[in-house]
Design a protein around this motif. Structure first.
Motif, PDB file in Angstrom:
ATOM      1  N   GLU A 102      87.766  37.290  64.362  1.00 13.58           N
ATOM      2  CA  GLU A 102      87.003  36.049  64.424  1.00 13.58           C
ATOM      3  C   GLU A 102      86.205  35.962  65.723  1.00 13.58           C
ATOM      4  O   GLU A 102      84.984  35.821  65.706  1.00 13.58           O
ATOM      5  CB  GLU A 102      87.929  34.844  64.292  1.00 13.58           C
ATOM      6  CG  GLU A 102      87.225  33.499  64.407  1.00 13.58           C
ATOM      7  CD  GLU A 102      86.200  33.278  63.310  1.00 13.58           C
ATOM      8  OE1 GLU A 102      85.190  32.599  63.570  1.00 13.58           O
ATOM      9  OE2 GLU A 102      86.394  33.783  62.182  1.00 13.58           O
ATOM     10  N   CYS A 103      86.883  36.058  66.863  1.00 17.36           N
ATOM     11  CA  CYS A 103      86.192  35.873  68.146  1.00 17.36           C
ATOM     12  C   CYS A 103      85.986  37.174  68.910  1.00 17.36           C
ATOM     13  O   CYS A 103      85.265  37.203  69.909  1.00 17.36           O
ATOM     14  CB  CYS A 103      86.962  34.884  69.030  1.00 17.36           C
ATOM     15  SG  CYS A 103      88.513  35.511  69.709  1.00 17.36           S
ATOM     16  N   CYS A 127      91.719  32.327  70.186  1.00 17.29           N
ATOM     17  CA  CYS A 127      91.117  31.369  69.257  1.00 17.29           C
ATOM     18  C   CYS A 127      92.067  30.892  68.177  1.00 17.29           C
ATOM     19  O   CYS A 127      91.768  29.918  67.474  1.00 17.29           O
ATOM     20  CB  CYS A 127      89.856  31.957  68.616  1.00 17.29           C
ATOM     21  SG  CYS A 127      90.184  33.173  67.299  1.00 17.29           S
ATOM     22  N   HIS A 130      88.310  38.837  70.574  1.00 14.91           N
ATOM     23  CA  HIS A 130      89.220  38.984  71.697  1.00 14.91           C
ATOM     24  C   HIS A 130      90.129  40.190  71.504  1.00 14.91           C
ATOM     25  O   HIS A 130      90.542  40.505  70.379  1.00 14.91           O
ATOM     26  CB  HIS A 130      90.070  37.716  71.848  1.00 14.91           C
ATOM     27  CG  HIS A 130      90.864  37.663  73.103  1.00 14.91           C
ATOM     28  ND1 HIS A 130      90.262  37.578  74.345  1.00 14.91           N
ATOM     29  CD2 HIS A 130      92.204  37.690  73.338  1.00 14.91           C
ATOM     30  CE1 HIS A 130      91.200  37.542  75.278  1.00 14.91           C
ATOM     31  NE2 HIS A 130      92.389  37.620  74.691  1.00 14.91           N
ATOM     32  N   SER A 152      92.949  32.555  65.405  1.00 16.03           N
ATOM     33  CA  SER A 152      92.722  33.191  64.112  1.00 16.03           C
ATOM     34  C   SER A 152      93.885  34.120  63.773  1.00 16.03           C
ATOM     35  O   SER A 152      94.574  34.628  64.662  1.00 16.03           O
ATOM     36  CB  SER A 152      91.405  33.961  64.134  1.00 16.03           C
ATOM     37  OG  SER A 152      91.198  34.649  62.915  1.00 16.03           O
ATOM     38  N   ARG A 168      82.059  36.601  74.004  1.00 16.87           N
ATOM     39  CA  ARG A 168      82.222  35.763  72.816  1.00 16.87           C
ATOM     40  C   ARG A 168      83.606  35.132  72.763  1.00 16.87           C
ATOM     41  O   ARG A 168      83.736  33.934  72.474  1.00 16.87           O
ATOM     42  CB  ARG A 168      81.979  36.601  71.548  1.00 16.87           C
ATOM     43  CG  ARG A 168      82.285  35.851  70.253  1.00 16.87           C
ATOM     44  CD  ARG A 168      81.956  36.707  69.018  1.00 16.87           C
ATOM     45  NE  ARG A 168      82.530  36.141  67.799  1.00 16.87           N
ATOM     46  CZ  ARG A 168      82.013  35.141  67.112  1.00 16.87           C
ATOM     47  NH1 ARG A 168      80.890  34.580  67.525  1.00 16.87           N
ATOM     48  NH2 ARG A 168      82.592  34.686  66.018  1.00 16.87           N
ATOM     49  N   SER A 169      84.645  35.890  73.044  1.00 21.56           N
ATOM     50  CA  SER A 169      85.995  35.321  72.940  1.00 21.56           C
ATOM     51  C   SER A 169      86.230  34.253  74.000  1.00 21.56           C
ATOM     52  O   SER A 169      86.919  33.258  73.752  1.00 21.56           O
ATOM     53  CB  SER A 169      87.060  36.419  73.023  1.00 21.56           C
ATOM     54  OG  SER A 169      87.146  37.000  74.313  1.00 21.56           O
ATOM     55  N   ILE A 216      84.376  31.079  72.699  1.00  9.49           N
ATOM     56  CA  ILE A 216      85.062  30.430  71.583  1.00  9.49           C
ATOM     57  C   ILE A 216      86.359  29.776  72.055  1.00  9.49           C
ATOM     58  O   ILE A 216      86.707  28.675  71.619  1.00  9.49           O
ATOM     59  CB  ILE A 216      85.317  31.435  70.451  1.00  9.49           C
ATOM     60  CG1 ILE A 216      83.975  31.825  69.796  1.00  9.49           C
ATOM     61  CG2 ILE A 216      86.271  30.854  69.404  1.00  9.49           C
ATOM     62  CD1 ILE A 216      84.090  32.828  68.688  1.00  9.49           C
ATOM     63  N   CYS A 265      95.582  35.300  67.113  1.00  7.48           N
ATOM     64  CA  CYS A 265      94.775  35.550  68.316  1.00  7.48           C
ATOM     65  C   CYS A 265      95.159  34.566  69.412  1.00  7.48           C
ATOM     66  O   CYS A 265      95.254  33.355  69.176  1.00  7.48           O
ATOM     67  CB  CYS A 265      93.294  35.430  67.988  1.00  7.48           C
ATOM     68  SG  CYS A 265      92.210  35.644  69.429  1.00  7.48           S
ATOM     69  N   CYS A 313      90.686  40.635  67.608  1.00 12.57           N
ATOM     70  CA  CYS A 313      90.551  39.518  66.677  1.00 12.57           C
ATOM     71  C   CYS A 313      89.261  39.674  65.867  1.00 12.57           C
ATOM     72  O   CYS A 313      88.193  39.962  66.417  1.00 12.57           O
ATOM     73  CB  CYS A 313      90.527  38.194  67.455  1.00 12.57           C
ATOM     74  SG  CYS A 313      90.178  36.750  66.434  1.00 12.57           S
TER      75      CYS A 313
END
Length: 335
Positions: A81-82, A38, A84, A40, A253-254, A257, A35, A79
């Motif tokens: 995780e975040c 972030c 994105h 990830s 959110r992305s 983070i 990513c 992603c």
């Protein structure tokens, strides 16, 4: 009579016959992709636009030129995780900014009002007689308006394809902001980065480099970072927002983070125009400098040990002594 029932947009479009909703569970293909917001390593495909020409920077003058435009991959993943969204097949060299500058229309009524709100927001973080740097100033209209609103101070814009102006306290240059020299030279109180990060191959590294560069120069500016918002794109299936020049779609959110992974404290997150534009404000600090100091100390001490051991052994050999080294790979600690 029963009250009206709330339904999702997908179900509504299905009722209209515009799409077909498949309720069956589908196997999701997880892809290995780092990513760019972030770091990830896992993502899932979200939009495959196949190969299409540029949307905003291709200006063919004839039908023949239009037909011959290069077709570029629109391979967007999200992603896990975040959240994105980014084009994992993007190549910055495929975007001809030097030939055709990125045009923005900044005179729409609602957008002008939003720009005024952004200017007011930025001003709340400025000291008296500030030094402000905008990276990627474009036509320079925002920084020009900000300099006029503030009145005093110095305002610098850096953009390799932007407008060139030198008037009063405003200087717009056609070039890059070089952290290694300009932080020490200009000592900026604020960096403004508006609608730049979504065009970069690695926006996380870009912001990290700015923060570390500032801290290394003993400068701790405030950074205002603004990007188009992607939350509504996902909620409303707005696939028209996926085009090659924007290799990133930031969600709230992305963005949050990503800014947690830089040398600084996030002091504010917000949005404009019903979340069509999102922003974050970061205050640069050097709280992670101890990591660098520990690495430098380790490197220096190990180098000293190597020199001392080598000198000791050579001296023993010079005196005709027999030297036996017992142990391997650092597992033994016997002399």
């Amino acid at each position: 009579m029963q009250p009206p029932r709330e339904i999702s947009l997908a179900d509504f479009l299905s009722i209209l016959g515009l799409i077909r909703v498949n309720k069956a569970v589908k196997m999701v293909k997880i892809v290995n992709s780092t990513c760019i917001a972030c770091g990830s390593g896992h993502a899932v495909a979200i939009f495959d636009g196949e190969k299409m020409p540029l949307s905003t920077l291709a200006f063919p003058k004839t039908q023949e030129q239009a037909m011959k435009l290069p077709k570029l991959p629109h391979d967007y993943v999200r992603c896990l995780e975040c959240g994105h969204i980014y084009n994992r097949s993007f190549n910055y060299d495929d975007v001809p900014y030097s030939d055709t500058p990125y045009n923005m229309y900044n005179k729409g009524r609602d957008w002008v009002e939003t720009l005024n709100q952004i200017s007011e927001k930025v001003q709340t973080y400025l000291p008296e007689n500030p030094c402000v740097v905008e990276i990627g100033h474009g036509d320079g209209s925002f920084l020009t308006g900000l300099s006029e609103a503030v009145g005093s101070g110095s305002f610098y814009g850096f953009d390799p394809h932007g407008a060139v102006v030198s008037k009063g306290n405003l200087v717009l240059s056609k070039g890059l902001f070089v952290s290694e020299t300009l932080f020490s030279e200009l000592k900026p109180d604020m960096l403004i980065i508006r609608h730049v990060a979504e065009h970069l191959e690695n926006p996380l590294h870009f912001v990290q480099n700015l923060c570390v560069g500032a801290a290394m120069a003993g400068q701790y500016p405030t950074i205002y970072l603004e990007v188009p918002g992607g939350d509504n794109v996902v909620k409303t299936f707005r696939h028209g927002d996926f085009y090659y020049e924007h290799c990133s779609l930031f969600t709230s959110r992305s963005l949050e983070i990503m800014l947690k992974n830089v040398w600084g404290d996030t002091v504010e997150l917000g949005s404009y125009m019903n979340e069509e534009v999102i922003y974050g404000v970061v205050k640069v600090n050097d709280e992670k400098r101890h990591l660098m100091n520990e690495a430098q100390e380790f490197s220096q001490i190990v180098q000293d040990i190597k020199v001392n051991v080598k000198s000791f052994l050579l001296e023993r050999v010079r005196k005709g002594k027999t030297v036996v080294i017992w142990g391997e790979r650092g597992k033994r600690r016997h002399s």
